[in-house]
Design a protein around this motif. Structure first.
Motif, PDB file in Angstrom:
ATOM      1  N   ASP A 125       0.854  -1.178   0.000  1.00 58.59           N
ATOM      2  CA  ASP A 125       0.000   0.000   0.000  1.00 58.59           C
ATOM      3  C   ASP A 125       0.892   1.231   0.000  1.00 58.59           C
ATOM      4  O   ASP A 125       2.028   1.191   0.490  1.00 58.59           O
ATOM      5  CB  ASP A 125      -0.907  -0.010   1.243  1.00 58.59           C
ATOM      6  N   THR A 126       0.396   2.323  -0.556  1.00 55.65           N
ATOM      7  CA  THR A 126       1.176   3.553  -0.574  1.00 55.65           C
ATOM      8  C   THR A 126       0.415   4.659   0.145  1.00 55.65           C
ATOM      9  O   THR A 126      -0.805   4.605   0.294  1.00 55.65           O
ATOM     10  CB  THR A 126       1.466   4.002  -2.022  1.00 55.65           C
ATOM     11  N   ASP A 127       1.156   5.686   0.577  1.00 56.12           N
ATOM     12  CA  ASP A 127       0.514   6.829   1.212  1.00 56.12           C
ATOM     13  C   ASP A 127       0.254   7.901   0.169  1.00 56.12           C
ATOM     14  O   ASP A 127       0.498   7.711  -1.025  1.00 56.12           O
ATOM     15  CB  ASP A 127       1.371   7.362   2.370  1.00 56.12           C
ATOM     16  N   THR A 128      -0.247   9.034   0.614  1.00 57.36           N
ATOM     17  CA  THR A 128      -0.607  10.095  -0.324  1.00 57.36           C
ATOM     18  C   THR A 128       0.610  10.744  -0.976  1.00 57.36           C
ATOM     19  O   THR A 128       0.476  11.497  -1.940  1.00 57.36           O
ATOM     20  CB  THR A 128      -1.431  11.179   0.397  1.00 57.36           C
ATOM     21  N   GLU A 129       1.803  10.444  -0.457  1.00 59.83           N
ATOM     22  CA  GLU A 129       3.035  10.951  -1.054  1.00 59.83           C
ATOM     23  C   GLU A 129       3.612   9.970  -2.078  1.00 59.83           C
ATOM     24  O   GLU A 129       4.625  10.255  -2.712  1.00 59.83           O
ATOM     25  CB  GLU A 129       4.071  11.219   0.044  1.00 59.83           C
ATOM     26  N   GLY A 130       2.973   8.794  -2.197  1.00 61.06           N
ATOM     27  CA  GLY A 130       3.440   7.801  -3.149  1.00 61.06           C
ATOM     28  C   GLY A 130       4.453   6.829  -2.588  1.00 61.06           C
ATOM     29  O   GLY A 130       4.961   5.966  -3.311  1.00 61.06           O
ATOM     30  N   ASP A 131       4.773   6.941  -1.294  1.00 64.25           N
ATOM     31  CA  ASP A 131       5.734   6.034  -0.668  1.00 64.25           C
ATOM     32  C   ASP A 131       5.025   4.782  -0.153  1.00 64.25           C
ATOM     33  O   ASP A 131       3.856   4.831   0.228  1.00 64.25           O
ATOM     34  CB  ASP A 131       6.444   6.727   0.495  1.00 64.25           C
ATOM     35  N   ILE A 132       5.749   3.657  -0.118  1.00 65.68           N
ATOM     36  CA  ILE A 132       5.183   2.423   0.425  1.00 65.68           C
ATOM     37  C   ILE A 132       4.931   2.616   1.912  1.00 65.68           C
ATOM     38  O   ILE A 132       5.844   2.896   2.684  1.00 65.68           O
ATOM     39  CB  ILE A 132       6.138   1.226   0.216  1.00 65.68           C
ATOM     40  N   SER A 133       3.678   2.479   2.328  1.00 64.52           N
ATOM     41  CA  SER A 133       3.309   2.709   3.730  1.00 64.52           C
ATOM     42  C   SER A 133       3.040   1.419   4.481  1.00 64.52           C
ATOM     43  O   SER A 133       3.200   1.361   5.699  1.00 64.52           O
ATOM     44  CB  SER A 133       2.077   3.615   3.806  1.00 64.52           C
ATOM     45  N   ASN A 134       2.609   0.379   3.782  1.00 65.52           N
ATOM     46  CA  ASN A 134       2.326  -0.918   4.406  1.00 65.52           C
ATOM     47  C   ASN A 134       2.752  -2.039   3.470  1.00 65.52           C
ATOM     48  O   ASN A 134       2.594  -1.938   2.248  1.00 65.52           O
ATOM     49  CB  ASN A 134       0.833  -1.072   4.720  1.00 65.52           C
ATOM     50  N   HIS A 135       3.269  -3.095   4.055  1.00 70.09           N
ATOM     51  CA  HIS A 135       3.706  -4.252   3.276  1.00 70.09           C
ATOM     52  C   HIS A 135       3.217  -5.495   4.010  1.00 70.09           C
ATOM     53  O   HIS A 135       3.749  -5.875   5.052  1.00 70.09           O
ATOM     54  CB  HIS A 135       5.240  -4.251   3.170  1.00 70.09           C
ATOM     55  N   LEU A 136       2.171  -6.106   3.468  1.00 73.20           N
ATOM     56  CA  LEU A 136       1.592  -7.296   4.085  1.00 73.20           C
ATOM     57  C   LEU A 136       1.969  -8.529   3.264  1.00 73.20           C
ATOM     58  O   LEU A 136       2.047  -8.460   2.039  1.00 73.20           O
ATOM     59  CB  LEU A 136       0.070  -7.182   4.161  1.00 73.20           C
ATOM     60  N   ILE A 137       2.192  -9.631   3.951  1.00 75.33           N
ATOM     61  CA  ILE A 137       2.560 -10.871   3.277  1.00 75.33           C
ATOM     62  C   ILE A 137       1.563 -11.966   3.646  1.00 75.33           C
ATOM     63  O   ILE A 137       1.340 -12.242   4.824  1.00 75.33           O
ATOM     64  CB  ILE A 137       3.984 -11.319   3.680  1.00 75.33           C
ATOM     65  N   PHE A 138       0.986 -12.580   2.621  1.00 77.62           N
ATOM     66  CA  PHE A 138       0.048 -13.687   2.817  1.00 77.62           C
ATOM     67  C   PHE A 138       0.741 -14.969   2.370  1.00 77.62           C
ATOM     68  O   PHE A 138       1.123 -15.098   1.202  1.00 77.62           O
ATOM     69  CB  PHE A 138      -1.234 -13.450   2.028  1.00 77.62           C
TER      70      PHE A 138
END
Length: 238
Positions: A125-138
């Motif tokens: 997921d990214t934030d409003t600045e375009g940076d990766i904000s969350n990284h989930l692994i299934f």
């Protein structure tokens, strides 16, 4: 009516007409190209197309994976047709053994990506600045419980999908966590269901649009091959 008002009205009509013609010409060109492609041959080029994208405008995805392979990838969107999924699966904090820990999602539309790496599916997921904000692994245990189904398109969803071709299909993926499932919408093309940039909305690069279809179709096919519970029909393999 003053001459200024007449000129403004005329300019508005010309601009609107130009946009309509541009959009029509784009869709006609893309439709003709999609009708004439060799689907089997194009799918064999999926790895090349994917690697080219990941080495250029989406190189930050490769950087985020920190050396892990990216076997296939696709865009993902919040499922606004499922209010409970947004409230429970995306807006609240999530704790899952399949993720990196406690994660907070917000219901603002920002770019999201699904990356298949070995047996795992990564959700970035990214934030409003375009940076990766969350990284989930299934992991495989979670993914054998996941579901993927084709869904009907309407309204904004359909409008954005048609920018990538008339035969683009939409799907809902449900990814289980320790709490409520995360539900997202993805397509058989690289589609965000909101405006990212004017360039992406009105691109006349037909070859790139074809490649975006191939990359997304390849993701769906690979996901279904690895996890039969998420096997769906895709346009280029039909």
């Amino acid at each position: 009516m003053s001459i200024q008002v007449i000129l403004i009205i005329a300019a508005t009509v010309l601009i609107y007409g130009g946009i309509m013609y541009f959009t029509y010409a784009k869709k006609r060109k893309l439709k003709e190209a999609m009708q004439n492609i060799d689907s089997k041959s194009e799918l064999q080029k999926a790895e090349t197309y994917r690697d080219n994208f990941l080495s250029s405008e989406y190189s930050y995805l490769k950087k985020q994976m920190n050396g892990l392979s990216i076997d296939a990838f696709n865009f993902a969107n919040l499922d606004y047709s499922n209010k409970s999924a947004i409230k429970d699966g995306l807006k609240d904090s999530l704790r899952s053994a399949a993720t990196l820990g406690t994660v907070r999602y917000q219901t603002v539309q920002t770019p999201k990506y699904l990356l298949l790496s070995g047996d795992d599916l990564h959700l970035l997921d990214t934030d409003t600045e375009g940076d990766i904000s969350n990284h989930l692994i299934f992991n495989s245990e979670r993914l054998t419980q996941a579901t993927l189904e084709e869904i009907p398109q309407k309204g904004t969803m359909q409008a954005f999908a048609k920018q990538k071709g008339d035969n683009v299909k939409a799907y809902r993926i449900s990814l289980p966590t320790d709490g409520s499932s995360i539900e997202l919408v993805l397509f058989s093309a690289l589609v965000f269901t909101y405006a990212t940039t004017t360039t992406s909305m009105f691109s006349m690069n037909t070859q790139k649009l074809i490649q975006e279809n191939v990359i997304a179709n390849d993701f769906l096919l690979k996901l279904g091959e690895k996890y039969p519970n998420m096997k769906v029909a895709v346009p280029l393999a039909s």
